[in-house]
Design a protein around this motif. Structure first.
Motif, PDB file in Angstrom:
ATOM      1  N   ALA A   1      10.342   5.329   3.617  1.00  0.00           N
ATOM      2  CA  ALA A   1      10.258   5.813   2.371  1.00  0.00           C
ATOM      3  C   ALA A   1       9.053   6.587   2.104  1.00  0.00           C
ATOM      4  CB  ALA A   1      10.172   4.480   1.274  1.00  0.00           C
ATOM      5  N   LEU A   2       8.045   6.132   2.658  1.00  0.00           N
ATOM      6  CA  LEU A   2       6.635   6.844   2.609  1.00  0.00           C
ATOM      7  C   LEU A   2       6.934   8.163   3.402  1.00  0.00           C
ATOM      8  CD1 LEU A   2       3.612   6.684   1.759  1.00  0.00           C
ATOM      9  CD2 LEU A   2       3.233   5.641   4.016  1.00  0.00           C
ATOM     10  N   GLU A   3       7.619   8.255   4.585  1.00  0.00           N
ATOM     11  CA  GLU A   3       7.545   9.378   5.180  1.00  0.00           C
ATOM     12  C   GLU A   3       8.574  10.455   4.415  1.00  0.00           C
ATOM     13  OE1 GLU A   3       7.086   8.010   9.912  1.00  0.00           O
ATOM     14  OE2 GLU A   3       9.034   7.950   8.966  1.00  0.00           O
ATOM     15  N   GLU A   4       9.433   9.866   3.772  1.00  0.00           N
ATOM     16  CA  GLU A   4      10.439  10.890   2.832  1.00  0.00           C
ATOM     17  C   GLU A   4       9.594  11.467   1.805  1.00  0.00           C
ATOM     18  OE1 GLU A   4      14.103   8.833   2.414  1.00  0.00           O
ATOM     19  OE2 GLU A   4      14.343  10.182   0.615  1.00  0.00           O
ATOM     20  N   ARG A   5       8.760  10.574   1.218  1.00  0.00           N
ATOM     21  CA  ARG A   5       8.126  10.880   0.097  1.00  0.00           C
ATOM     22  C   ARG A   5       6.978  12.170   0.653  1.00  0.00           C
ATOM     23  NH1 ARG A   5       7.071   5.583  -1.947  1.00  0.00           N
ATOM     24  NH2 ARG A   5       4.688   5.743  -1.028  1.00  0.00           N
TER      25      ARG A   5
ATOM     26  N   ALA B   1       7.341  14.043   3.134  1.00  0.00           N
ATOM     27  CA  ALA B   1       8.261  15.393   3.322  1.00  0.00           C
ATOM     28  C   ALA B   1       8.486  15.974   2.059  1.00  0.00           C
ATOM     29  CB  ALA B   1       9.114  14.917   4.143  1.00  0.00           C
ATOM     30  N   ARG B   2       9.119  15.456   1.186  1.00  0.00           N
ATOM     31  CA  ARG B   2       9.383  15.979  -0.245  1.00  0.00           C
ATOM     32  C   ARG B   2       8.049  16.804  -0.849  1.00  0.00           C
ATOM     33  NH1 ARG B   2      12.662  11.488  -1.546  1.00  0.00           N
ATOM     34  NH2 ARG B   2      10.816  10.788  -3.027  1.00  0.00           N
ATOM     35  N   ARG B   3       7.095  16.063  -0.814  1.00  0.00           N
ATOM     36  CA  ARG B   3       5.843  16.466  -1.329  1.00  0.00           C
ATOM     37  C   ARG B   3       5.560  17.758  -0.785  1.00  0.00           C
ATOM     38  NH1 ARG B   3       2.101  12.557  -0.829  1.00  0.00           N
ATOM     39  NH2 ARG B   3       3.154  11.402  -2.079  1.00  0.00           N
ATOM     40  N   ALA B   4       5.382  17.800   0.956  1.00  0.00           N
ATOM     41  CA  ALA B   4       4.867  18.902   1.655  1.00  0.00           C
ATOM     42  C   ALA B   4       5.893  19.967   1.222  1.00  0.00           C
ATOM     43  CB  ALA B   4       5.205  18.512   3.082  1.00  0.00           C
ATOM     44  N   ALA B   5       7.223  19.566   1.105  1.00  0.00           N
ATOM     45  CA  ALA B   5       8.551  20.788   0.867  1.00  0.00           C
ATOM     46  C   ALA B   5       8.066  21.430  -0.556  1.00  0.00           C
ATOM     47  CB  ALA B   5       9.655  20.056   0.583  1.00  0.00           C
ATOM     48  N   ARG B   6       7.725  20.633  -1.565  1.00  0.00           N
ATOM     49  CA  ARG B   6       7.452  21.027  -2.833  1.00  0.00           C
ATOM     50  C   ARG B   6       6.267  22.043  -2.698  1.00  0.00           C
ATOM     51  NH1 ARG B   6       8.381  16.162  -5.292  1.00  0.00           N
ATOM     52  NH2 ARG B   6       6.246  15.521  -5.173  1.00  0.00           N
ATOM     53  N   SER B   7       5.144  21.609  -2.024  1.00  0.00           N
ATOM     54  CA  SER B   7       4.002  22.248  -2.012  1.00  0.00           C
ATOM     55  C   SER B   7       4.197  23.629  -1.152  1.00  0.00           C
ATOM     56  CB  SER B   7       2.958  21.477  -1.630  1.00  0.00           C
ATOM     57  OG  SER B   7       2.575  21.451  -0.333  1.00  0.00           O
ATOM     58  N   GLY B   8       4.960  23.577  -0.192  1.00  0.00           N
ATOM     59  CA  GLY B   8       5.376  24.576   0.684  1.00  0.00           C
ATOM     60  C   GLY B   8       6.164  25.704  -0.001  1.00  0.00           C
TER      61      GLY B   8
ATOM     62  N   GLN C   1       0.852  -1.125   0.044  1.00  0.00           N
ATOM     63  CA  GLN C   1      -0.143   0.045  -0.175  1.00  0.00           C
ATOM     64  C   GLN C   1       0.927   1.366   0.085  1.00  0.00           C
ATOM     65  OE1 GLN C   1      -2.415  -0.505   3.622  1.00  0.00           O
ATOM     66  NE2 GLN C   1      -4.340  -0.088   2.213  1.00  0.00           N
ATOM     67  N   ALA C   2       1.855   1.055   0.724  1.00  0.00           N
ATOM     68  CA  ALA C   2       2.673   2.263   0.835  1.00  0.00           C
ATOM     69  C   ALA C   2       3.397   2.659  -0.649  1.00  0.00           C
ATOM     70  CB  ALA C   2       3.897   1.970   1.993  1.00  0.00           C
ATOM     71  N   GLU C   3       4.120   1.455  -1.180  1.00  0.00           N
ATOM     72  CA  GLU C   3       4.617   1.676  -2.659  1.00  0.00           C
ATOM     73  C   GLU C   3       3.734   2.229  -3.458  1.00  0.00           C
ATOM     74  OE1 GLU C   3       6.047  -2.208  -3.514  1.00  0.00           O
ATOM     75  OE2 GLU C   3       7.373  -2.263  -1.660  1.00  0.00           O
ATOM     76  N   VAL C   4       2.509   2.036  -3.401  1.00  0.00           N
ATOM     77  CA  VAL C   4       1.415   2.849  -4.525  1.00  0.00           C
ATOM     78  C   VAL C   4       0.760   4.017  -4.045  1.00  0.00           C
ATOM     79  CG1 VAL C   4       1.047   0.612  -5.755  1.00  0.00           C
ATOM     80  CG2 VAL C   4      -0.522   1.205  -3.739  1.00  0.00           C
ATOM     81  N   GLY C   5       1.375   4.386  -2.800  1.00  0.00           N
ATOM     82  CA  GLY C   5       0.836   5.675  -2.102  1.00  0.00           C
ATOM     83  C   GLY C   5      -0.512   5.582  -1.918  1.00  0.00           C
ATOM     84  N   LEU C   6      -1.252   4.511  -1.311  1.00  0.00           N
ATOM     85  CA  LEU C   6      -2.610   4.380  -1.057  1.00  0.00           C
ATOM     86  C   LEU C   6      -2.861   4.807   0.527  1.00  0.00           C
ATOM     87  CD1 LEU C   6      -3.733   1.229  -2.764  1.00  0.00           C
ATOM     88  CD2 LEU C   6      -4.512   3.517  -3.458  1.00  0.00           C
ATOM     89  N   ILE C   7      -1.799   5.017   1.092  1.00  0.00           N
ATOM     90  CA  ILE C   7      -2.140   5.392   2.707  1.00  0.00           C
ATOM     91  C   ILE C   7      -1.104   6.453   2.976  1.00  0.00           C
ATOM     92  CG2 ILE C   7      -0.336   3.495   3.185  1.00  0.00           C
ATOM     93  CD1 ILE C   7      -2.231   2.624   5.522  1.00  0.00           C
ATOM     94  N   SER C   8      -1.677   7.086   4.037  1.00  0.00           N
ATOM     95  CA  SER C   8      -0.621   8.303   4.658  1.00  0.00           C
ATOM     96  C   SER C   8       0.220   7.630   5.549  1.00  0.00           C
ATOM     97  CB  SER C   8      -1.691   9.433   5.344  1.00  0.00           C
ATOM     98  OG  SER C   8      -2.326   8.687   6.478  1.00  0.00           O
ATOM     99  N   ALA C   9       1.185   8.388   5.696  1.00  0.00           N
ATOM    100  CA  ALA C   9       2.452   7.849   6.638  1.00  0.00           C
ATOM    101  C   ALA C   9       1.688   7.639   8.079  1.00  0.00           C
ATOM    102  CB  ALA C   9       3.519   8.764   6.869  1.00  0.00           C
ATOM    103  N   SER C  10       1.008   8.585   8.482  1.00  0.00           N
ATOM    104  CA  SER C  10       0.625   8.471   9.793  1.00  0.00           C
ATOM    105  C   SER C  10      -0.328   7.198  10.217  1.00  0.00           C
ATOM    106  CB  SER C  10      -0.080   9.672  10.321  1.00  0.00           C
ATOM    107  OG  SER C  10      -1.363   9.792   9.476  1.00  0.00           O
TER     108      SER C  10
END
Lengths: 145, 63
Positions: free
Chosen positions: B35-39, B41-48, A79-88
């Motif tokens: 990796a998700l948190e990094e993505r 963070a990058r997205r937030a930085a871009r939109s910022g 799910q994380a790989e395809v961006g279907l879920i938020s990090a939190s």
């Protein structure tokens, strides 16, 4: 007069008495000892059956749980790989799965303990039951010597 | 070792294999979180930085 004691103690007493006993009396006492050993063996075997049931039930449950948790970790990562879920949300789900995995690991330790007991009883069911008699003298057999 | 204990120990080895797989899957899932948190963070930085540009150059809004 009868004496209540473990089989090992009765055996030792009989060995002390043996030189003064005629063969017929010795044979009768020896038969008493063997009958008590047979009962102890049966009790030990019954404990083996009980332990096997508990070990198998726990093992099957744990195996299913470990496989489910493994697959859930994989599905979450996908799910994380395809961006279907938020990090939190992902982190919260991950912590839940980690909790389940930790519980499964604890239960694996319990299973190891049960298997240790199983080995002990299966190796020598009479000695196992006799140790119970030592610990709980009221359960020990009564002897005529 | 008795035959029944031996059999149980073999079955436990299979269970341990599955537990090890679950532990490995957990490590992969931890990496995926990083990796998700990094993505994010990058997205937030871009939109910022886009918002900063929009403040400086209102004509860029909506582009």
């Amino acid at each position: 007069m009868s004496v209540q004691s473990s089989i090992a103690q009765a055996r030792a007493r009989l060995a002390d008495l043996a030189p003064g006993l005629n063969p017929a009396v010795y044979g009768a006492l020896q038969a008493e000892l063997e009958a008590s050993e047979a009962v102890a063996r049966q009790r030990g075997e019954s404990h083996v059956t009980d332990l096997l049931g508990r070990v198998n039930e726990t093992r099957q449950t744990l195996h299913a749980e470990a496989a489910e948790v493994r697959d859930a970790f994989d599905a979450l990562a996908a799910q994380a790989e395809v961006g279907l879920i938020s990090a939190s949300d992902y982190a919260a789900e991950l912590r839940k799965l980690e909790g389940r995995l930790a519980q499964a690991l604890n239960r694996t330790d319990t299973l190891d303990n049960l298997t240790g007991q199983l080995a002990e009883v299966e190796d020598d069911p009479v000695a196992f039951t006799d140790r119970l008699y030592d610990r709980y003298p009221s359960l020990a057999p009564e002897w005529s010597w | 070792m008795g035959a029944r204990t031996d059999h149980v120990r073999q079955q436990l080895a299979t269970l341990r294999g599955t537990v090890t797989e679950a532990q490995q899957a957990r490590l992969k899932a931890e990496d995926a979180l990083a990796a998700l948190e990094e993505r994010e963070a990058r997205r937030a930085a871009r939109s910022g930085s886009k918002s900063d540009l929009a403040v400086k150059y209102p004509a860029l809004r909506g582009r």
